[in-house]
Design a protein around this motif. Sequence first.
Motif, PDB file in Angstrom:
ATOM      1  N   LEU A  98       0.815  -1.215   0.000  1.00 40.75           N
ATOM      2  CA  LEU A  98       0.000   0.000   0.000  1.00 40.75           C
ATOM      3  C   LEU A  98       0.850   1.266   0.000  1.00 40.75           C
ATOM      4  CD1 LEU A  98      -2.863  -0.923   2.493  1.00 40.75           C
ATOM      5  CD2 LEU A  98      -2.971  -0.837   0.005  1.00 40.75           C
ATOM      6  N   SER A  99       2.060   1.185   0.548  1.00 37.56           N
ATOM      7  CA  SER A  99       2.934   2.355   0.585  1.00 37.56           C
ATOM      8  C   SER A  99       3.311   2.819  -0.820  1.00 37.56           C
ATOM      9  CB  SER A  99       4.202   2.048   1.387  1.00 37.56           C
ATOM     10  OG  SER A  99       5.073   1.189   0.666  1.00 37.56           O
ATOM     11  N   GLU A 100       3.231   1.927  -1.785  1.00 42.72           N
ATOM     12  CA  GLU A 100       3.556   2.264  -3.166  1.00 42.72           C
ATOM     13  C   GLU A 100       2.340   2.771  -3.945  1.00 42.72           C
ATOM     14  OE1 GLU A 100       5.288  -1.283  -4.681  1.00 42.72           O
ATOM     15  OE2 GLU A 100       6.895  -1.322  -3.185  1.00 42.72           O
TER      16      GLU A 100
ATOM     17  N   ALA B 216       2.843   2.372  10.968  1.00 44.32           N
ATOM     18  CA  ALA B 216       3.909   3.264  11.419  1.00 44.32           C
ATOM     19  C   ALA B 216       5.011   3.490  10.377  1.00 44.32           C
ATOM     20  CB  ALA B 216       4.513   2.749  12.721  1.00 44.32           C
ATOM     21  N   PRO B 217       5.399   2.481   9.577  1.00 47.33           N
ATOM     22  CA  PRO B 217       6.433   2.718   8.566  1.00 47.33           C
ATOM     23  C   PRO B 217       6.061   3.770   7.521  1.00 47.33           C
ATOM     24  CG  PRO B 217       6.206   0.372   8.970  1.00 47.33           C
ATOM     25  CD  PRO B 217       5.078   1.038   9.684  1.00 47.33           C
ATOM     26  N   LEU B 218       4.778   4.112   7.414  1.00 45.51           N
ATOM     27  CA  LEU B 218       4.384   5.164   6.469  1.00 45.51           C
ATOM     28  C   LEU B 218       4.781   6.550   6.978  1.00 45.51           C
ATOM     29  CD1 LEU B 218       0.849   3.902   5.350  1.00 45.51           C
ATOM     30  CD2 LEU B 218       3.074   3.445   4.319  1.00 45.51           C
ATOM     31  N   ASP B 219       5.182   6.615   8.228  1.00 41.20           N
ATOM     32  CA  ASP B 219       5.831   7.778   8.837  1.00 41.20           C
ATOM     33  C   ASP B 219       4.973   9.048   8.765  1.00 41.20           C
ATOM     34  OD1 ASP B 219       7.785   9.057  10.226  1.00 41.20           O
ATOM     35  OD2 ASP B 219       9.136   9.317   8.534  1.00 41.20           O
ATOM     36  N   THR B 220       5.336   9.997   7.891  1.00 39.86           N
ATOM     37  CA  THR B 220       4.651  11.290   7.858  1.00 39.86           C
ATOM     38  C   THR B 220       3.401  11.294   6.974  1.00 39.86           C
ATOM     39  OG1 THR B 220       6.074  12.038   6.041  1.00 39.86           O
ATOM     40  CG2 THR B 220       6.800  12.528   8.283  1.00 39.86           C
ATOM     41  N   ARG B 221       3.108  10.209   6.312  1.00 38.68           N
ATOM     42  CA  ARG B 221       1.911  10.165   5.461  1.00 38.68           C
ATOM     43  C   ARG B 221       0.661  10.269   6.343  1.00 38.68           C
ATOM     44  NH1 ARG B 221       1.351   6.094   0.320  1.00 38.68           N
ATOM     45  NH2 ARG B 221      -0.738   6.703  -0.381  1.00 38.68           N
TER      46      ARG B 221
ATOM     47  N   LEU C  71     -10.763   4.187   8.003  1.00 36.02           N
ATOM     48  CA  LEU C  71      -9.563   5.006   7.915  1.00 36.02           C
ATOM     49  C   LEU C  71      -9.229   5.316   6.462  1.00 36.02           C
ATOM     50  CD1 LEU C  71      -8.918   2.288   9.952  1.00 36.02           C
ATOM     51  CD2 LEU C  71      -7.298   3.980  10.817  1.00 36.02           C
ATOM     52  N   VAL C  72      -8.658   6.482   6.261  1.00 33.46           N
ATOM     53  CA  VAL C  72      -8.215   6.877   4.928  1.00 33.46           C
ATOM     54  C   VAL C  72      -6.735   7.224   4.991  1.00 33.46           C
ATOM     55  CG1 VAL C  72      -8.493   8.471   3.006  1.00 33.46           C
ATOM     56  CG2 VAL C  72     -10.490   7.814   4.365  1.00 33.46           C
ATOM     57  N   ILE C  73      -5.914   6.461   4.266  1.00 36.64           N
ATOM     58  CA  ILE C  73      -4.504   6.818   4.108  1.00 36.64           C
ATOM     59  C   ILE C  73      -4.441   7.830   2.970  1.00 36.64           C
ATOM     60  CG2 ILE C  73      -2.182   5.978   3.595  1.00 36.64           C
ATOM     61  CD1 ILE C  73      -3.108   3.205   4.513  1.00 36.64           C
ATOM     62  N   HIS C  74      -3.988   9.029   3.262  1.00 30.74           N
ATOM     63  CA  HIS C  74      -3.983  10.092   2.257  1.00 30.74           C
ATOM     64  C   HIS C  74      -2.977   9.791   1.147  1.00 30.74           C
ATOM     65  CE1 HIS C  74      -6.125  13.481   4.567  1.00 30.74           C
ATOM     66  NE2 HIS C  74      -6.343  12.351   5.217  1.00 30.74           N
ATOM     67  N   PRO C  75      -3.201  10.364  -0.037  1.00 30.61           N
ATOM     68  CA  PRO C  75      -2.216  10.196  -1.113  1.00 30.61           C
ATOM     69  C   PRO C  75      -0.861  10.740  -0.684  1.00 30.61           C
ATOM     70  CG  PRO C  75      -4.243  11.189  -1.929  1.00 30.61           C
ATOM     71  CD  PRO C  75      -4.340  11.197  -0.441  1.00 30.61           C
TER      72      PRO C  75
END
Length: 303
Positions: free
Chosen positions: A179-181, A203-208, A248-252
């Motif tokens: 998903l990080s990609e 957590a590895p997505l850090d500042t996203r 939850l929504v992971i932002h672009p």
Amino acid sequence: MSASFISALSAAKEAAGAQHYPQGALYLVATPIGNLADISLRALHVLALADTVACEDTRHTQQMLRAYGIDKSSGQLLAVHQHNEAQAAEGVVDRLRQNQRVAYVSDAGTPGISDPGARLVTQVRAAGLRSIPLPGASSVTTALCAAGLAEGGDGHSGFVFRGFLSSKATERAHEVQVLSEERRAVVLLEAPHRIEALALALAPLDTRLVTVGRELTKQFEEIATVAAGDFTAWLAADANRLRGEFALVIHPAPAGAAQAPDDRVLKLLLEELPLKTAVKLAADITGEARNALYERALALKQG
């Protein structure tokens, strides 16, 4: 019947009653995700009109119908859930062939998205019968509109609905790496007993940025946008944040943003596992060569 909905049924009949509702059709009815007032007038009319109401949980649905003043006998309620959907769909098809109107509702929201319903629609279509969707409440679109999304990195827009990630830690970590990609927004769902594990995995997505919707539309609704790396701390700041259902929504990712660094994954694994085990799992998750990961793991241990 709740006094609040005494006038709703008559309003539904007046607003939607003149429309055509063919017999022998399956009606996919969206129901509230929390607040009972989030029901459409057409949904109320169809639920009252239906010969059969197929649903995930007959007791839950019976309570909902009675709250709206809709009276159905136990024989008019048919259980169709994730464990019996394929077999129960045959019973729905039989009723449709008897020229019944069958309404299908999930426990909450729009059927066939994360809840059961997709197999039912497929079998109804295969039988040459008609399915009619009635739009309405959805935790997916509710979370998206609350996120206030800007255009994604490199001009990408839109979103991906991923739903629930794996309950297994290694598989979940791999899914997050994939998903990080993803350059578009990603919508996830999670249960309260797994939300801490999901926060750790993100957590590895850090500042996203991640918009967290808890108990959407309900009395204790909470919506917050936090950095993925701060999600665990945000949950820990208030014990009530571990309660309720989550969307939850992971932002672009912003334009030019780096992908989630593999060292973040490696570091998290090293905190819980011996070095060699952490390196092996990191290689499985990221696809990187073990030798390179081993060198970086040594550096992290020393640093």
